[in-house]
Design an enzyme around this catalytic site. Structure first.
Site, PDB file in Angstrom:
ATOM      1  N   ASN A 132      14.897  35.491  25.600  1.00 13.76           N
ATOM      2  CA  ASN A 132      15.805  36.603  25.304  1.00 13.76           C
ATOM      3  C   ASN A 132      15.213  37.872  25.927  1.00 13.76           C
ATOM      4  OD1 ASN A 132      17.372  38.608  24.236  1.00 13.76           O
ATOM      5  ND2 ASN A 132      17.090  37.996  22.086  1.00 13.76           N
ATOM      6  N   ARG A 139      19.552  33.806  26.438  1.00 15.65           N
ATOM      7  CA  ARG A 139      20.580  34.610  25.798  1.00 15.65           C
ATOM      8  C   ARG A 139      21.165  35.537  26.864  1.00 15.65           C
ATOM      9  NH1 ARG A 139      20.067  39.937  22.249  1.00 15.65           N
ATOM     10  NH2 ARG A 139      22.247  40.051  21.629  1.00 15.65           N
ATOM     11  N   HIS A 179      27.208  39.416  19.184  1.00 15.53           N
ATOM     12  CA  HIS A 179      26.553  38.713  18.058  1.00 15.53           C
ATOM     13  C   HIS A 179      27.209  37.356  17.777  1.00 15.53           C
ATOM     14  CE1 HIS A 179      25.049  42.687  15.978  1.00 15.53           C
ATOM     15  NE2 HIS A 179      24.105  42.178  16.774  1.00 15.53           N
ATOM     16  N   ARG A 214      23.866  53.658  16.802  1.00 14.47           N
ATOM     17  CA  ARG A 214      25.217  53.686  17.377  1.00 14.47           C
ATOM     18  C   ARG A 214      26.224  54.150  16.336  1.00 14.47           C
ATOM     19  NH1 ARG A 214      24.872  47.628  19.224  1.00 14.47           N
ATOM     20  NH2 ARG A 214      22.857  47.760  20.237  1.00 14.47           N
ATOM     21  N   GLU A 268      19.469  32.674  16.035  1.00 19.05           N
ATOM     22  CA  GLU A 268      20.153  32.584  17.323  1.00 19.05           C
ATOM     23  C   GLU A 268      19.377  31.698  18.294  1.00 19.05           C
ATOM     24  OE1 GLU A 268      20.139  36.814  16.730  1.00 19.05           O
ATOM     25  OE2 GLU A 268      21.956  36.983  17.922  1.00 19.05           O
TER      26      GLU A 268
END
Ligand code: ADP
Length: 403
Positions: A7, A91, A180, A241, A385
């Site tokens: 990742n 990923r 996600h 964010r 993940e």
């Protein structure tokens, strides 16, 4: 089969080496501060023993060289040669409208991925750097791309379109993509598995609450809506964010502050969210500490965070025509009993009833936290993940070796 999961972020590379026959992690670690002063690799062996290597890790290729070096080293490694790595799973954040599932990376696929850089300028370039480095260093090993966007391919058009001139959708692909996806897919399936529910007959909302945060409505095993949109800035309030905001306010701020698109993007992606409201931190733990000491903006930020999630839960229950299961994951979702309480409070009318005792405490483990007999089951499921990426990679590699 041994699968290396990679990742790559802009200045970091996380990795895990899986022996998938028994879902076993042989080693994992992270390279941090790539291209900066003080770069290092932190490696953790199967035994839990940790080793730190400091060095000049100038780019992602050198970072990957460090990782392959430590994995195959006599002293700290877990494989005797790199030939033992059967496949690499990457990923990849954005797969655009093209990729609805994970794919074996070929030259054609790389060409398509290059096109998506425009859609995800912050995330896709480092993902591609990792792929290039591994193609160079272990060229005979198959590599697979697993997309954050893929799970959301089932979102119907009336939910993924923005109400802007249709030509802009056709010309630039402006629409909701969602992110996600690997996490939402994993935690929703895992929760159903634990509860003995059939995912194809269950209405689920999963809330991935980390530095980035998103909610997802999953009906009959398919994502039908999600809170992140064209980019990961839309939806819930996040560490830095803003989440949802009136674009009229965005235009007004740009005008008044005399800033262009680049600075505006930095403002809403990096200086907003929990950090922007509190001026303290993007880390929810630090904000909780400040709130407990009476800091008014910290108290406000936490209330706003919970309230935004609550609104999405209400709207997704309406979109699905009901709700059977609510799942919390991500650093905050897994650990913060206070956030889960704030989100679930006053939602009894939907059948959401949190058991205070089961909810209490910080423990990152799979568990049911709803009251016995409540209409909606509520669960905490730590996300994984990396395991999803490893399993997808294995499935694809198995298919090509069979053909
Ligand atoms: P990322 O999106 O970068 O993967 P994480 O899923 O690790 O982020 O989540 C980071 C967030 O989780 C931070 O806001 C952090 O404060 C929060 N968090 C981590 N551990 C705890 C804890 N024990 N209690 C409350 N919040 C926590």
């Amino acid at each position: 089969m041994k699968i290396l999961v990679i990742n790559c972020g802009s200045s970091s590379i996380k990795y895990q080496l899986y022996a998938l026959d028994n879902k076993h992690i042989l080693a994992k670690g992270v390279v941090e501060k790539i291209g900066m002063k003080g770069s290092f690799l932190k490696h953790e062996k199967e035994t839990g023993q940790k080793v730190l290597f400091e060095g000049e890790i100038l780019d992602h290729k050198i970072g990957i060289e460090y990782i392959l070096g430590v994995l195959s080293s006599v002293k700290h490694g877990c494989i005797s040669s790199l030939d033992e790595i059967n496949a690499v799973g990457h990923r990849v954040v954005h797969g655009g409208e093209k990729f609805s599932e994970s794919v074996l990376i070929t030259d054609d696929i790389m060409e398509s991925l290059l096109k998506f850089i425009e859609l995800a300028p912050l995330h896709n370039p480092p993902n591609l750097k990792g792929i290039y480095a591994l193609q160079l260093l272990i060229p005979d090993v198959p590599q697979v791309a697993v997309f954050d966007t893929a799970f959301h391919h089932t979102i119907p058009k009336h939910a993924f379109m923005y109400a802007i001139p249709y030509a802009l959708y056709k010309k630039y692909g402006i629409r909701r993509y969602g992110f996600h996806g690997t996490s939402h897919k994993y935690v929703s399936n895992r929760a159903c598995e634990i509860l003995g529910l059939d995912p194809l007959k269950t209405k689920i909302i999963s809330c991935h609450l980390g530095n980035g945060a998103s909610a997802c409505a999953i009906k009959n095993g398919q994502s039908i809506d999600t809170s992140m949109g064209f980019t990961p800035v839309e939806g819930l309030i996040m560490g830095t964010r803003s989440g949802d905001i009136d674009m009229g306010a965005v235009a007004y701020i740009m005008d008044k502050e005399k800033i262009g698109t680049k600075s505006a993007s930095t403002l809403f992606n990096k200086h907003s969210g929990l950090l922007g409201i509190t001026g303290i931190s993007s880390d929810s733990r630090e904000i909780r500490d400040a709130a407990e000491k009476g800091d008014e903006r910290a108290i406000l930020a936490l209330k706003m965070f919970d309230y935004r999630i609550k609104k999405y839960i209400g709207s997704y229950a309406a979109a699905m025509g009901g709700l059977d299961l609510l799942v919390f994951t991500g650093g905050i979702g897994e650990n913060s009993d206070a956030t889960r309480y704030g989100v679930c409070e006053d939602l009894e009318f939907l059948g959401i009833e949190l058991d205070q005792d089961l909810n209490k405490g910080i423990k990152m483990e799979e568990r049911i936290i709803s009251k016995a007999g409540a209409k909606v089951k509520i669960m905490v499921v730590p996300t994984n993940e990396e395991l999803m990426i490893a399993v997808d990679t294995q499935n694809i590699v198995n298919k090509i070796t069979k053909n």
